[in-house]
Motif scaffolding. Structure first.
Motif, mmCIF file in Angstrom:
data_model
loop_
_atom_site.group_PDB
_atom_site.id
_atom_site.type_symbol
_atom_site.label_atom_id
_atom_site.label_comp_id
_atom_site.label_asym_id
_atom_site.label_seq_id
_atom_site.Cartn_x
_atom_site.Cartn_y
_atom_site.Cartn_z
ATOM 1 N N LYS A 52 0.827 -1.206 0.000
ATOM 2 C CA LYS A 52 0.000 0.000 0.000
ATOM 3 C C LYS A 52 0.861 1.256 0.000
ATOM 4 N N ARG A 53 2.038 1.169 0.653
ATOM 5 C CA ARG A 53 2.978 2.295 0.674
ATOM 6 C C ARG A 53 3.859 2.319 -0.574
ATOM 7 N N PHE A 65 7.768 -9.078 -4.067
ATOM 8 C CA PHE A 65 6.441 -8.505 -4.254
ATOM 9 C C PHE A 65 6.613 -7.018 -4.532
ATOM 10 N N SER A 66 5.865 -6.495 -5.476
ATOM 11 C CA SER A 66 5.933 -5.077 -5.792
ATOM 12 C C SER A 66 4.582 -4.624 -6.322
ATOM 13 N N LYS A 90 -3.197 0.430 -10.257
ATOM 14 C CA LYS A 90 -2.049 -0.259 -9.664
ATOM 15 C C LYS A 90 -2.465 -1.702 -9.405
ATOM 16 N N ALA A 91 -1.507 -2.616 -9.497
ATOM 17 C CA ALA A 91 -1.795 -4.030 -9.252
ATOM 18 C C ALA A 91 -0.590 -4.681 -8.585
ATOM 19 N N PRO A 92 -0.821 -5.607 -7.651
ATOM 20 C CA PRO A 92 0.306 -6.304 -7.035
ATOM 21 C C PRO A 92 0.992 -7.210 -8.048
ATOM 22 N N ARG A 93 2.293 -7.313 -7.924
ATOM 23 C CA ARG A 93 3.096 -8.172 -8.800
ATOM 24 C C ARG A 93 3.957 -9.079 -7.932
ATOM 25 N N PHE A 94 4.329 -10.227 -8.487
ATOM 26 C CA PHE A 94 5.238 -11.143 -7.806
ATOM 27 C C PHE A 94 6.232 -11.677 -8.810
ATOM 28 N N LYS A 95 7.509 -11.591 -8.454
ATOM 29 C CA LYS A 95 8.566 -12.157 -9.298
ATOM 30 C C LYS A 95 9.276 -13.222 -8.465
ATOM 31 N N PRO A 96 9.143 -14.494 -8.849
ATOM 32 C CA PRO A 96 9.772 -15.563 -8.059
ATOM 33 C C PRO A 96 11.296 -15.508 -8.137
ATOM 34 N N ALA A 97 11.928 -15.895 -7.030
ATOM 35 C CA ALA A 97 13.391 -15.981 -6.972
ATOM 36 C C ALA A 97 13.847 -17.228 -7.729
ATOM 37 N N LYS A 98 15.097 -17.234 -8.116
ATOM 38 C CA LYS A 98 15.655 -18.380 -8.832
ATOM 39 C C LYS A 98 15.506 -19.661 -8.006
ATOM 40 N N THR A 99 15.705 -19.570 -6.705
ATOM 41 C CA THR A 99 15.578 -20.736 -5.823
ATOM 42 C C THR A 99 14.179 -21.344 -5.931
ATOM 43 N N LEU A 100 13.153 -20.493 -5.931
ATOM 44 C CA LEU A 100 11.790 -20.981 -6.039
ATOM 45 C C LEU A 100 11.530 -21.577 -7.418
ATOM 46 N N LYS A 101 12.017 -20.903 -8.456
ATOM 47 C CA LYS A 101 11.845 -21.436 -9.820
ATOM 48 C C LYS A 101 12.478 -22.804 -9.940
ATOM 49 N N ASP A 102 13.686 -22.944 -9.397
ATOM 50 C CA ASP A 102 14.387 -24.233 -9.477
ATOM 51 C C ASP A 102 13.665 -25.319 -8.685
ATOM 52 N N ALA A 103 13.065 -24.953 -7.537
ATOM 53 C CA ALA A 103 12.352 -25.930 -6.715
ATOM 54 C C ALA A 103 11.118 -26.453 -7.437
ATOM 55 N N VAL A 104 10.498 -25.616 -8.246
ATOM 56 C CA VAL A 104 9.287 -25.997 -8.966
ATOM 57 C C VAL A 104 9.625 -26.896 -10.158
#
Length: 105
Positions: A52-53, A65-66, A90-104
């Protein structure tokens, strides 16, 4: 740290909803379900307030998260073909980290 990933711990085969996630946190941390739910609620509230800020929130090994900003633009009503003013938003966005991408994978 991969020790805290519920999937790697084998605690969760699927994360269908909030209750499943809270239960996994409770089991992984030896917290009561109520305490795990309170911690989860505090995390979500803190994340929401930061967004929100218009702040960016990065959780190492998980993602960022951004808030994305969409400019005002002119769209078209597909039924009538008339121009329609679409306001900025405005809309919330999420960009996964490489660690999360690799785990998936």
């Amino acid at each position: 740290n991969s020790d805290y990933h519920a999937l790697e711990l084998g605690l969760v085969k699927r994360m269908a909803n909030r209750g499943d996630l809270v239960q996994a946190v409770a089991e992984a941390t030896n917290l009561s379900r109520k305490d795990a739910d309170n911690a989860f609620e505090a995390l979500i509230e803190s994340l929401s307030q930061a967004l929100k800020r218009d702040e960016k929130v990065t959780i190492s090994g998980f993602g960022t998260f951004s808030v994305g900003h969409r400019a005002a633009r002119t769209g078209r009503n597909p039924r009538t073909g008339a121009s329609v003013a679409i306001p900025a938003s405005k809309a919330p966005r999420f960009k996964p980290a490489k660690t999360l991408k690799d785990a998936v994978q």
